[in-house]
Design an enzyme around this catalytic site. Structure first.
Site, PDB file in Angstrom:
ATOM      1  N   LYS A  71       5.239  12.613 -20.871  1.00 27.50           N
ATOM      2  CA  LYS A  71       4.976  13.844 -20.652  1.00 27.50           C
ATOM      3  C   LYS A  71       4.142  13.798 -19.190  1.00 27.50           C
ATOM      4  CE  LYS A  71       2.101  16.498 -23.252  1.00 27.50           C
ATOM      5  NZ  LYS A  71       0.822  17.458 -22.534  1.00 27.50           N
TER       6      LYS A  71
ATOM      7  N   ARG B 139      -9.543  26.783 -21.963  1.00 29.56           N
ATOM      8  CA  ARG B 139     -10.182  25.348 -21.709  1.00 29.56           C
ATOM      9  C   ARG B 139     -10.822  25.495 -20.162  1.00 29.56           C
ATOM     10  NH1 ARG B 139      -5.004  21.503 -22.525  1.00 29.56           N
ATOM     11  NH2 ARG B 139      -6.880  19.881 -22.337  1.00 29.56           N
TER      12      ARG B 139
ATOM     13  N   GLN C 173      -6.629  14.085 -15.229  1.00 29.25           N
ATOM     14  CA  GLN C 173      -6.025  15.160 -14.608  1.00 29.25           C
ATOM     15  C   GLN C 173      -7.114  15.596 -13.373  1.00 29.25           C
ATOM     16  OE1 GLN C 173      -6.455  18.268 -17.907  1.00 29.25           O
ATOM     17  NE2 GLN C 173      -4.530  17.339 -18.873  1.00 29.25           N
TER      18      GLN C 173
ATOM     19  N   ASP D 132      -5.113  11.091 -26.376  1.00 26.07           N
ATOM     20  CA  ASP D 132      -4.398  11.867 -27.086  1.00 26.07           C
ATOM     21  C   ASP D 132      -4.084  11.593 -28.609  1.00 26.07           C
ATOM     22  OD1 ASP D 132      -4.381  13.587 -25.043  1.00 26.07           O
ATOM     23  OD2 ASP D 132      -2.759  12.754 -24.151  1.00 26.07           O
TER      24      ASP D 132
HETATM   25  C1  S3P Z   1      -3.171  13.493 -18.881  1.00 28.83           C
HETATM   26  C2  S3P Z   1      -4.776  13.328 -19.132  1.00 28.83           C
HETATM   27  C3  S3P Z   1      -5.470  13.434 -20.119  1.00 28.83           C
HETATM   28  C4  S3P Z   1      -4.358  13.670 -21.442  1.00 28.83           C
HETATM   29  C5  S3P Z   1      -3.314  14.645 -21.302  1.00 28.83           C
HETATM   30  C6  S3P Z   1      -2.509  14.280 -19.803  1.00 28.83           C
HETATM   31  C7  S3P Z   1      -2.551  13.568 -17.657  1.00 28.83           C
HETATM   32  O1  S3P Z   1      -6.154  14.582 -20.028  1.00 28.83           O
HETATM   33  O2  S3P Z   1      -5.392  14.078 -22.585  1.00 28.83           O
HETATM   34  O3  S3P Z   1      -2.442  14.831 -22.218  1.00 28.83           O
HETATM   35  O4  S3P Z   1      -1.330  13.617 -17.524  1.00 28.83           O
HETATM   36  O5  S3P Z   1      -3.267  13.281 -16.630  1.00 28.83           O
HETATM   37  P1  S3P Z   1      -7.775  14.574 -19.279  1.00 28.83           P
HETATM   38  O6  S3P Z   1      -7.542  14.263 -18.137  1.00 28.83           O
HETATM   39  O7  S3P Z   1      -8.268  15.833 -19.625  1.00 28.83           O
HETATM   40  O8  S3P Z   1      -8.323  13.324 -20.102  1.00 28.83           O
END
Ligand code: S3P
Length: 451
Positions: A29, A129, A176, A328
């Site tokens: 994803k 969120r 993120q 996750d």
């Molecule tokens: C993700 C970062 C993670 C993860 C999310 C996907 C990404 O979140 O939990 O499912 O693709 O950068 P966080 O950056 O909030 O830890």
């Protein structure tokens, strides 16, 4: 469109025979979102195979189309004709990200520095969120934020005439946030610097380099990473981009095979990037029989097949430092721990409180509903297992629009004495639309809940 629009669909899983067979999980994803974002931004054509066609990722594709990219499905592949760095168009209408935190936060970075207005909306989960983690650094770069409810969706961004490059130390372990700042740097003159005290998934850095951005990473003796991105450079389409299988989706099938007696399953094509393999490491420490077979490179990433056989598990202590590499996977680890001998202790879980649901609370409530001994702290969880699953199950789990809560507890019901029901399975389509078909194909029993 996204799951939030449709009526809830309760689903029950129950104990049946062994799980057997070979399965291939869909694309990762995180990487799929980035393929649409970077392909849509880069000049020229990107052809993507193995893309996850989950609702979250498709929402990112729609947003990139609204900002000028051409995105078409061509047989097994997705063909993207990007706009060129710095040339996104002001979208008509709002960008609707449904349930997707990654899509919305990364896009806020990508387009936030443009001198036009972009409006972001999402479902009830996404609208709860916290977005300040992304908006704060964007404000430092000169971006204006308009939100009726402080730093929550729906909100609008408007960039300055010329954004200011910043040096930003990411205050929480979040790929993120790291990514949003770097993407904002793409449309900013000069060098944008992100300091990452704790390493998180590195897909943005790696992929930006692959699309031709000028990005460098330095790691000091303490593991602190400094990522520098030269803004306003050219990004070029990648003619043949391959998305590896999602280890966070593989996790549900791996744990199901470990828990259901007699199981023997091969999960093919799982991404083995070390920023994503914390669950496999932990399960192996618990005594799991997971053989890593056929390791190879695919699209510049390590991938392998996971050969999993039913195993007797024992409780372990999972160090907080491992959390970023399995962030996750805690819900499904908690389910595995419910069948382990002794107690499993998980620490450093504060970020679980701000996922698609408050995952720590949702997991604890699901365990409670199904007779699993556990204790929940502010940022920790302990679970004491029942190796034979006796007495477990029989409850209904509230999923709070969270796909991973739904899949984790459906896995529990495949091995617990009594069936487990989740109040809604629609959100599974955000990340893993094939989940139900793959589970039943391996011999698991999932059926509409009778309420
Ligand atoms: C993700 C970062 C993670 C993860 C999310 C996907 C990404 O979140 O939990 O499912 O693709 O950068 P966080 O950056 O909030 O830890």
């Amino acid at each position: 469109m996204s799951g939030h629009a449709s009526a809830p669909r309760p689903l029950t899983s129950r104990r049946t025979g062994a799980l057997r067979g070979r399965v291939r999980v869909p694309g990762d994803k995180s990487i799929s979102h980035r393929a649409f974002l970077f392909g849509g931004l880069a000049s020229g054509r990107t052809r993507v195979t193995g893309l996850l066609e989950g609702e979250d990722v498709l929402a990112t594709g729609r947003a990139m189309r609204q900002m000028g990219a051409r995105i078409e499905r061509d047989g097994e592949a997705w063909v993207i004709d990007g706009v060129g760095n710095g040339a996104l168009l002001e979208p008509e209408g709002v960008l609707d990200f449904g349930n997707a935190g990654t899509g919305s936060r990364l896009t806020m970075g990508l387009v936030g520095t443009y001198e036009f207005t972009t409006t972001f909306v999402g479902d009830a989960s996404l609208s709860r969120r916290p977005m300040a983690r992304v908006l704060d650094p964007l404000r430092e770069m000169g971006v204006q934020v308009l939100a009726r409810c402080k730093d929550r969706l729906p909100l609008s961004l408007r960039g300055p005439r010329i954004a200011a490059p910043i040096e930003y130390r990411v205050p929480m372990a979040s790929a993120q946030v790291k990514s949003a700042v770097l993407l904002a740097g793409l449309n900013t003159p000069g060098v944008t610097t992100v300091i990452e005290p704790v390493m998180t998934r590195d897909h943005t850095e790696k992929m930006l380099e692959g699309f031709g951005a000028s990005v460098s990473v330095e790691t000091d003796g303490a593991g602190v990473r400094t990522i520098r991105l030269q803004g306003q450079g050219e990004l070029k389409g990648v003619p043949d981009f391959v998305v590896p299988g999602d280890p966070s989706s593989a996790a549900f099938l791996v744990v199901a095979a470990l828990l259901v007696p007699g199981s023997d399953v091969v999960v093919e094509n799982a991404l083995m990037n070390p920023t994503r393999t914390g669950l496999v490491e932990t399960l192996r420490e618990m005594g799991a029989d997971i053989e890593i077979v056929n390791p190879r490179l695919s699209g510049g990433e390590d991938v392998a097949d996971l050969h999993v056989r039913h195993s007797a598990l024992r409780g372990v202590s999972v160090p907080a430092a491992r959390a970023p590499s399995m962030i996750d996977e805690y819900p499904v680890l908690a389910v595995a721990a419910a069948f382990a001998e002794g107690t499993t202790r998980m620490e450093g879980l504060d970020e679980l409180r701000v996922k698609e649901s408050d995952r720590l609370a949702a997991v604890a409530a699901g365990l409670a509903a199904n007779g699993v001994a556990h204790e929940e702290g502010p940022d920790w969880l302990t679970v004491t297992g029942r190796p034979d699953g006796r007495g477990l199950g029989g409850g209904t789990v509230e999923t709070h629009l969270d796909h991973r809560i739904a899949m984790s507890f459906l896995v529990m019901g495949l091995a617990s004495e009594k069936p487990v029901t989740v109040d809604d399975a629609t959100m599974i389509a955000t990340s893993f639309p094939e989940f139900e078909g793959l589970v039943t194909g391996l011999g698991g029993t999932l059926e509409p809940a009778t309420r």
